[in-house]
Write an enzyme that holds these catalytic residues in place. Sequence first.
Site, PDB file in Angstrom:
ATOM      1  CG  ASP A  62       0.720   9.250   0.399  1.00 20.79           C
ATOM      2  OD1 ASP A  62       0.787   8.099   0.866  1.00 20.79           O
ATOM      3  OD2 ASP A  62      -0.013  10.132   0.876  1.00 20.79           O
ATOM      4  CG  HIS A  78      -2.010  -1.051   1.135  1.00 24.47           C
ATOM      5  ND1 HIS A  78      -3.288  -0.785   0.705  1.00 24.47           N
ATOM      6  CD2 HIS A  78      -1.982  -2.380   1.420  1.00 24.47           C
ATOM      7  CE1 HIS A  78      -4.016  -1.900   0.738  1.00 24.47           C
ATOM      8  NE2 HIS A  78      -3.240  -2.880   1.167  1.00 24.47           N
TER       9      HIS A  78
END
Length: 479
Positions: A366, A158
């Site tokens: 991110d 993730h």
Amino acid sequence: MSRLVVISNRVPMPEKNGTAPAGGLAVALQAALEERGGVWMGWSGKSSGTRDPAPLALTERGNITYALTDLTKTDVEEYYHGFANRVLWPICHYRLDLAEYGRKEMAGYFRVNRFFAHRVAPLIQKDDILWIHDYHLIPLAAELRQMGFTNKIGFFLHIPWPPADVLFAMPVHEEIMRGLTHYDLVGFQTDHDLENFRGCLVREGYGNAIGDGLFSSHGRTFKGGFYSIGIETAAFAEFAKKAASSVLVRKARQSMEDRDLIIGVDRLDYSKGITQRIDAYESFVSRNPAHHGKVTYLQITPKSRSEVPEYEAMQRTVAEQAGRVNGVLGTVDWVPIRYINRSIGRPVLAGLYRLAKVGLVTPLRDGMNLVAKEFVAAQDPEDPGVLVLSRFAGAARELKGALLVNPYDIEGTGNAIARALTMGQEERIQRWRGMMDHLLVKDVQHWCDAFLEDLTTDQKKKRGLRQRQPGPLKTGEQP
């Protein structure tokens, strides 16, 4: 249809009525588990001082068995706070300066992964499909293979995957790379992450890229793909529409006194670029006196990993920085920055997204960033706000209607804020519409289905089918 076994560090337990907790990931995985039947196993969040763990806590909800295990305090300190969050997290976010490697913490990380393997092993049936999530559990497949399990095992990361020169600075990078080669499918958020993984694998001779998204390593063949995670777009849009009329959101609107709202929502983490964002907002206000008293920046930043000293120090830094800007630029009747250091309920957040004229999502790095996607989904189609998005967020690979910025460029980000606030309605609608149409198709259910399809489809048959019937590639497939 084979059962599905999901293994993650933490398990979002459903409500007593069976409803999934808030969040697209939990909704999608629960739906997949309900369809197939299966198990969701992970850490309970509880710790104890004993080396003899209590039995797994099993909870049945329809076709799903939720299996929670406690960890010892030593396990939590070494595996979670230590290696996972003070080595892997900074390394994967390109922050070599913050990585604190210790042999004891490394040993704890591999020990807890072995412990997870032994805890979940009695629950696994011969034909089960296993889906393991995130950086906490990279070695888990290797442990299960060592125990003799031959099931299909997929892994999804993730967070970002770094390039070779960053990863190889970690003393145990070879063990981490070898751990990933024991999966049948390794999934990443973006094509850039997949390219970085390929470079790490091939450069040091850990494996070879053999085409069609397949890799070989140590006698095994496995697939790599990218599967950009989404949100429950349509449901969240409806959610935000209703939330806009809630009491708390109405009070927030009244307190703005017709000022334009700029919103940032982030966990307190050095990867989110919060201090650079405050600097950019200060630059915008200083260079645009016409906006003095006419705009409010709301930064919502719940505490995160307060047990780790770096995060506690950052909490003080951000609060002091917001206070300094307010002291320099504020007036008797205008507070330029509203800083909230606690969690806000999802219904209120959805309403605030819809109220905002600008969404500031500017992480330094991110994996994806679902706040960006939630902001887009929450907008009023007739009068949408503008998303200002870091080009270093995975979401920038999809959300082409955003104003992309370099969060290290303070003045440039400030200029993007000014452009967003003055953008005409027609352009705002055009930019928003393209992003929203994309998110409606590439929602979290699409992500879940695409990954499981690639995990369960025989790759040789799939390659033959592509050769006979050429056509557009799906997410996760490689040319």
